[in-house]
Scaffold this motif. Structure first.
Motif, short mmCIF file in Angstrom:
data_model
loop_
_atom_site.label_atom_id
_atom_site.label_comp_id
_atom_site.label_asym_id
_atom_site.label_seq_id
_atom_site.Cartn_x
_atom_site.Cartn_y
_atom_site.Cartn_z
N ARG A 12 0.83 -1.20 0.00
CA ARG A 12 0.00 0.00 0.00
C ARG A 12 0.86 1.26 0.00
O ARG A 12 1.99 1.24 0.45
N CYS A 13 0.30 2.31 -0.50
CA CYS A 13 0.97 3.61 -0.52
C CYS A 13 1.04 4.13 0.91
O CYS A 13 0.01 4.21 1.60
N CYS A 14 2.22 4.47 1.38
CA CYS A 14 2.37 4.90 2.77
C CYS A 14 1.79 6.30 3.01
O CYS A 14 1.64 6.72 4.15
N CYS A 16 -1.29 7.65 1.29
CA CYS A 16 -2.76 7.59 1.33
C CYS A 16 -3.28 6.32 2.01
O CYS A 16 -4.47 6.22 2.28
N CYS A 17 -2.39 5.36 2.25
CA CYS A 17 -2.73 4.08 2.90
C CYS A 17 -3.66 3.20 2.06
O CYS A 17 -4.24 2.26 2.58
N CYS A 18 -3.80 3.50 0.78
CA CYS A 18 -4.61 2.66 -0.11
C CYS A 18 -3.75 1.54 -0.67
O CYS A 18 -2.57 1.75 -0.96
N GLU A 19 -4.34 0.37 -0.81
CA GLU A 19 -3.62 -0.75 -1.40
C GLU A 19 -3.35 -0.48 -2.87
O GLU A 19 -4.16 0.12 -3.56
#
Length: 68
Positions: A12-14, A16-19
């Protein structure tokens, strides 16, 4: 670049926390960390280092003067 396969070490993007999903646009910094371009763009507008490892985002240089 466009993601063809999800990196096994970065799920996941650190920012936005989206996978990550196949087809996402990705920006890879010199340190090899990946981010969504729309997420890392505002960060790079203010800082020149990777938010994960603090290495120079574009390679070379010294970030020791960066207080954050």
């Amino acid at each position: 670049t466009t993601l063809a396969e999800v990196p096994p070490d970065e799920q996941r993007c650190c920012i936005c926390c989206c996978e990550y999903v196949v087809g996402d646009r990705m920006l890879t910094l010199a340190c090899k960390h990946n981010f969504h371009p729309e997420c890392i763009g505002p960060w790079l507008a203010r800082k020149t280092s990777c938010p994960l490892c603090k290495q120079p985002a574009l390679g070379g240089g010294d970030t020791s003067a960066d207080p954050y």
